[in-house]
Scaffold this motif. Structure first.
Motif, PDB file in Angstrom:
ATOM      1  N   SER A 144    -101.264 100.626  98.529  1.00 50.31           N
ATOM      2  CA  SER A 144    -102.503 101.310  98.188  1.00 50.31           C
ATOM      3  C   SER A 144    -103.459 101.219  99.381  1.00 50.31           C
ATOM      4  O   SER A 144    -103.269 100.406 100.291  1.00 50.31           O
TER       5      SER A 144
ATOM      6  N   ALA B 207    -104.866  97.756  99.886  1.00 48.57           N
ATOM      7  CA  ALA B 207    -103.874  96.687  99.727  1.00 48.57           C
ATOM      8  C   ALA B 207    -104.183  95.490 100.617  1.00 48.57           C
ATOM      9  O   ALA B 207    -104.702  95.637 101.733  1.00 48.57           O
TER      10      ALA B 207
ATOM     11  N   ARG C  42    -100.611  96.682  95.450  1.00 45.57           N
ATOM     12  CA  ARG C  42    -102.009  96.402  95.752  1.00 45.57           C
ATOM     13  C   ARG C  42    -102.180  95.106  96.542  1.00 45.57           C
ATOM     14  O   ARG C  42    -103.168  94.938  97.257  1.00 45.57           O
TER      15      ARG C  42
END
Length: 303
Positions: free
Chosen positions: A212, A215, A289
């Motif tokens: 993401s 992250a 994430r």
């Protein structure tokens, strides 16, 4: 040091001594509270054993309700440990991560009715580190272990109103950082498998697509082994690190997919079978994430 919560404390086998049998009946709940309070299996086991010693030294006639007495004693021991650990954490070398819980079967569960009943995730334990010891205790007892406010107040030695404020502040912090979406186990495992394959094949494009935009990669070496000294952020930084980690480190090790703190993870073993690191992940089912790399050998002992 025994860190297997599926094994009993160093006490006589239940059966002959009713006082011992009562402790054993509540032991799983104590272990569950201690691990979530302290983020370390070894420290949690020590706290449970300290509670056992106090229980053993207290005459049964002085205890009105066994479970309430044990939970209060155990929680106070954990709060004391957290307060003393703050100085140690400030001096800790690099980022700090909780000790991993490997496997799914032996992990002590919270109350089934609680919203976070089965959540042992590294992400949650990292969030709990943001709380003060009293906030952490009040939040866990009330929201995770379903204790009412009078019980929480009795445990912490505060008024009910003060405990409500503690829980409110804790909830506010947890909501600010807790992800809105939770991945299914199947989706999370698939992402971790793609991550491992992307590292193995050195596929930059695949890795970039997995992370993401916000992250994080946190590596905890504790100054004992080589690890990133700060948290890395963003797909590009994480992709570069993943490729480098495989090329210079993981490529020569055996890697096993295994549950870590209730979610998908990776166990990294040397040629002799010893555990070199544990990786846990936080995902939303579509992207990764967070990567949590636990390298400190003190936290891997006994795995």
């Amino acid at each position: 040091m025994n860190t297997d919560f599926s094994a009993p404390s160093p006490a006589p086998a239940p059966g002959g001594d009713p006082h011992t049998a009562v402790f054993q009946r509540h032991r799983a709940r104590l272990a569950a509270i201690a691990y979530r309070m302290l983020g370390s299996r070894a420290d949690a086991d020590d706290a449970v054993q300290d509670a056992w010693l106090r229980w053993q030294a207290t005459p049964a006639e002085r205890i009105e309700t066994a479970e309430a007495w044990l939970v209060a004693t155990l929680t106070r021991l954990c709060v004391d440990r957290l307060r003393s650990a703050r100085t140690e954490r400030e001096a800790y070398s690099g980022p700090w991560l909780p000790g991993p819980w490997i496997g799914a079967e032996a992990a002590p569960a919270a109350d089934a009715r609680a919203e976070l009943a089965s959540d042992l995730s590294v992400a949650l334990l990292v969030l709990l580190e943001r709380l003060t010891p009293d906030e952490r205790a009040a939040f866990l007892l009330h929201d995770v272990f379903d204790s009412d406010y009078p019980e929480v107040a009795s445990v912490l030695g505060r008024s009910e109103a003060a405990c409500r404020q503690l829980v409110h502040r804790a909830r506010t912090q947890m909501r600010q950082h807790k992800a809105r979406f939770t991945a299914t186990p199947e989706a999370a495992r698939a992402l971790v498998a793609r991550f491992l394959e992307g590292m193995r094949t050195q596929n930059h494009a695949e890795l970039l697509a997995l992370f993401s935009e916000d992250a994080l990669w946190t590596a905890d070496g504790g100054g004992r082994v080589r690890a990133a000294s700060k948290v890395l952020r963003g797909p590009r930084a994480l992709t570069r690190l993943a490729v480098a980690v495989w090329r210079h480190y993981l490529g020569g090790h055996r890697i096993e997919a295994t549950p870590v703190n209730g979610g998908p993870g990776l166990l990294v073993r040397a040629a002799d079978g010893s555990v070199q690191s544990v990786m846990a992940f936080d995902t939303d089912g579509v992207r990764i994430r967070a990567v949590y790399s636990m390298l400190n050998p003190d936290k891997l002992r006994g795995l």
